[in-house]
Design an enzyme around this catalytic site. Structure first.
Site, PDB file in Angstrom:
ATOM      1  CE1 TYR A 182       0.260   1.844   4.415  1.00 26.68           C
ATOM      2  CE2 TYR A 182       0.715  -0.533   4.567  1.00 26.68           C
ATOM      3  CZ  TYR A 182       0.763   0.738   4.941  1.00 26.68           C
ATOM      4  OH  TYR A 182       1.191   0.993   6.198  1.00 26.68           O
ATOM      5  CB  CYS A 183       1.628   3.745  -1.772  1.00 28.20           C
ATOM      6  SG  CYS A 183       0.737   3.404  -3.285  1.00 28.20           S
ATOM      7  CB  THR A 184       0.076   8.435  -0.868  1.00 32.43           C
ATOM      8  OG1 THR A 184       1.231   8.298  -0.112  1.00 32.43           O
ATOM      9  CG2 THR A 184      -1.239   9.483  -0.585  1.00 32.43           C
TER      10      THR A 184
END
Length: 246
Positions: A182-184
């Site tokens: 996951y990331c922004t």
């Protein structure tokens, strides 16, 4: 005071006319009085823009008239002021730099999990196949320090180009588990998931739309803190509201 609409969006798609696109996109964004950053590369587009809601959506509608950008799916949030000082449209070698240009997500995306399914898995402590779910944060360490999923793996990378080596150093931690990168907003975790799959890591998924989409669809459950964003808001909470005024 009328609210400002902020959008974050990206799309991996082959572009062969980046210089011409740069000029037309800059012209249209300026005509709509938008501020922010648009990055273009042969692998696609990545953008962060803000302005009056009708103007932002009008620009997106114009962009989607190009068939290559028809699938663009912006994440939206509101603020009281524009959190960018100017408009920048740039052509880069990669829209998210990993120094591995051979990994091109538009040629075949890694499987994804949506926010509500992930929230259900985290409630249960495992995925639908009974495997332990490991959340892998692909962001830079300073971003992680603002907020992260509970018990997420954080390899303390300082820039995304360090991710391939970090994977080599920590691959054993992922064995036998379902790994959700996951990331922004989705772009880094999509590229990371593809890289991991190519490197032989099994059961790898990306979080569709990243933290911002998770907040939109599932709220802040299983997430501690705020999500760092690269503008004057600094970060947003689970309601997608700025944590500092701009």
């Amino acid at each position: 005071m009328k609210p400002i609409l902020n959008i974050s969006a990206y799309l991996f798609v082959t572009l062969t006319d980046t210089q011409a696109l740069r000029e037309s996109i800059r012209s249209q964004a300026a005509a709509h009085h938008l501020k922010g950053t648009v990055l273009l590369a042969e692998e696609g587009i990545n953008l962060f823009l803000a302005g009056a809601p009708d103007a932002v959506r009008g620009f997106v509608a114009w962009l989607r008239r190009d068939a290559r950008f028809a699938a663009l799916a912006p994440k939206e949030s509101l603020s009281d002021a524009v959190p960018f000082g100017k408009l920048l449209v740039k052509v880069k070698p990669e829209i998210i730099r990993m120094n591995h240009p051979q990994f091109r997500p538009e040629a075949g995306r890694a499987p994804a999990v949506d926010a509500q399914t992930l929230s259900r898995w985290l409630d249960a402590g495992h995925d639908d196949a009974g495997r332990e779910v490991v959340m892998l944060d692909t962001r830079n360490a300073f971003e992680v320090d603002h907020g992260r999923f509970e018990n997420a793996l954080d390899w303390r990378i300082e820039k995304f180009t360090e991710f391939p080596q970090a994977l080599r150093d920590h691959a054993a931690e992922l064995h036998g588990k379902t790994v959700v990168s996951y990331c922004t907003g989705g772009i880094r975790c999509e590229k990371a998931a593809l890289f991991m799959a190519e490197a032989g890591v099994q059961n790898v998924l990306q979080l569709e739309g990243g933290i911002l989409k998770y907040f939109e669809d599932a709220g802040g459950k299983h997430f501690d803190g705020h999500c760092f964003v690269f503008d004057e808001r600094e970060s947003v909470d689970a309601a997608l509201l700025p944590t500092r005024s701009v």
